[in-house]
Design an enzyme around this catalytic site. Sequence first.
Site, PDB file in Angstrom:
ATOM      1  N   SER A  31       3.854 -11.404   5.553  1.00 44.46           N
ATOM      2  CA  SER A  31       2.818 -11.879   5.449  1.00 44.46           C
ATOM      3  C   SER A  31       1.737 -12.715   6.322  1.00 44.46           C
ATOM      4  O   SER A  31       2.384 -13.618   6.499  1.00 44.46           O
ATOM      5  CB  SER A  31       2.597 -12.492   4.263  1.00 44.46           C
ATOM      6  OG  SER A  31       1.111 -12.688   3.129  1.00 44.46           O
TER       7      SER A  31
ATOM      8  N   HIS B 179      14.159   9.307 -13.865  1.00 44.03           N
ATOM      9  CA  HIS B 179      12.062   9.230 -14.579  1.00 44.03           C
ATOM     10  C   HIS B 179      11.955   7.679 -14.236  1.00 44.03           C
ATOM     11  O   HIS B 179      11.104   7.339 -15.008  1.00 44.03           O
ATOM     12  CB  HIS B 179      12.611   9.767 -15.293  1.00 44.03           C
ATOM     13  CG  HIS B 179      13.154  10.901 -15.737  1.00 44.03           C
ATOM     14  ND1 HIS B 179      11.777  12.258 -15.885  1.00 44.03           N
ATOM     15  CD2 HIS B 179      13.466  11.952 -16.004  1.00 44.03           C
ATOM     16  CE1 HIS B 179      12.092  13.485 -15.942  1.00 44.03           C
ATOM     17  NE2 HIS B 179      13.964  13.042 -15.938  1.00 44.03           N
TER      18      HIS B 179
ATOM     19  N   LYS C  97       7.462 -14.598   2.956  1.00 43.78           N
ATOM     20  CA  LYS C  97       7.183 -13.143   1.937  1.00 43.78           C
ATOM     21  C   LYS C  97       7.494 -12.324   3.046  1.00 43.78           C
ATOM     22  O   LYS C  97       7.267 -12.881   4.155  1.00 43.78           O
ATOM     23  CB  LYS C  97       6.009 -13.014   2.052  1.00 43.78           C
ATOM     24  CG  LYS C  97       6.382 -12.050   0.898  1.00 43.78           C
ATOM     25  CD  LYS C  97       4.400 -11.380   0.930  1.00 43.78           C
ATOM     26  CE  LYS C  97       4.556  -9.954  -0.746  1.00 43.78           C
ATOM     27  NZ  LYS C  97       4.700  -8.550   0.541  1.00 43.78           N
TER      28      LYS C  97
ATOM     29  N   GLU D 155       9.494   0.935   5.563  1.00 42.16           N
ATOM     30  CA  GLU D 155       8.584   1.077   5.786  1.00 42.16           C
ATOM     31  C   GLU D 155       8.705   1.572   7.103  1.00 42.16           C
ATOM     32  O   GLU D 155       7.435   3.130   7.571  1.00 42.16           O
ATOM     33  CB  GLU D 155       7.387   0.218   5.567  1.00 42.16           C
ATOM     34  CG  GLU D 155       7.695  -0.287   4.242  1.00 42.16           C
ATOM     35  CD  GLU D 155       6.660  -1.652   4.159  1.00 42.16           C
ATOM     36  OE1 GLU D 155       6.278  -2.153   3.135  1.00 42.16           O
ATOM     37  OE2 GLU D 155       6.017  -1.997   5.351  1.00 42.16           O
TER      38      GLU D 155
END
Length: 462
Positions: free
Chosen positions: A317, A187, A323, A330
């Site tokens: 980025s 959860h 970054k 993805e």
Amino acid sequence: MTAYRIEQDSLGEMKVPENALYGAQTARAVDNFPISGIPLKEPMIRALGLVKKHAAQTNLELGLLPPEIADAIIRAATEVINGKLSKHFPVDVFQTGSGTSSNMNVNEVIANRAAGLLGQPIGSKAVHPNDQVNLGQSSNDVFPSAIHIACAEQLHKQLLPALEQLLQQLTEKSEQFKDVLKIGRTHLQDATPVKLGQVFSGYARQVELAHERLSVCSSPLYELPLGGTAVGTGINTHPEFAEKTITAIARETCLPFREATNHFEAQSSKDALVTASCSLKICAVGLFKIANDIRFLASGPRCGIGELVLPAVQPGSSIMPGKINPVMAESLMQVCAQVIGNDATVALCGLSGNFELNVMMPVLVHNILESIELLSNGIRAFEEKCLSGLQADEQRCADLLEQSLALVTALVPEIGYDRSAELAKQAHKTGRTLRELALEDGVPAETLDRLLDPATMTEPRA
């Protein structure tokens, strides 16, 4: 300016580009279906070439084609199989639902190329696209047979090997991480401890099961409708044509293709392909879960979970220096989303088995082959550029584990659920450790040493 020649079909005269190997019927299809600019995929053209090649060989053996004609057709079809004539197959995917336009495209290209091999001009019909290249066949049995051949070949040449490599890599990661203790999560909340290697063993099993499902679902694809001709009755074909031709296709592809048990089912239903697409969807669902888990476990590097360290494959980025994003995860997740959408299209296509023929076959095979291609390429890229260089941040795993209140679960057999819950509440409220509060509550130190060891919580306990 494009130069044209004039050819004739049953509807009359038609302009055809002068150097095109296709003829009037293909030119009509190009004119009729300027829909997407997407032609049939190469594996499907190859499969159609396989059918034409071995049909010609069978018709030669049965005495139905002259040797010089059969030889020229076989040579031309072999060029189609090998991808040498790809530019001559322009018919859009969104065409006649039986695939007749593409079947005739292949018939015309092979006929004209065969005529050229015999020293005759393009368009001369020295080799006839219908009477000779399509002898003993109909689009209605050729096209679905080619779909089965193309999908089965791509599964075995591309996707199953990619899954095998992914399974090997996940199994190796499971072994590499076998001693890394971390907090479990259910959860999205802290749960009892788990070994990182155990987590990856779960991923490996998901991939193993996906491989098993796809292997099983490929079996019905080996049944080919060839020999059923127009509606499944086999009109205008020799009784031995299907068995001989399919046996030869099986020999060349090294896959166990066989004649359909029931030609009426094989031509009107696409259940085998819907099943294959469903298995591709299930595979995509599993891969999405794996990629998404890895993405979240690598979130950070300082303010996220940070238990995994991704290989840096590109700057993350255009505005934030330093970054690093989970781009390979993805990418695979987007592949999976596309495959899931493709399956919905395939299901709708499967609904359109109207009476003796399915009439949404071109878009059906386009989506299945796209799913196989996307999954194969996506898996390989993810395995090579993400999974192979993936590392565990063992200190981060240990720090998060130490902070977790879920360790109190191990005290339940000793002090009961209610007392354990109260200890967890107090620890969270005061910032004190479970050990401190449990000692004050009267639990012996040696018992706490035994029960609060995270490693012992990762296996069943008597």
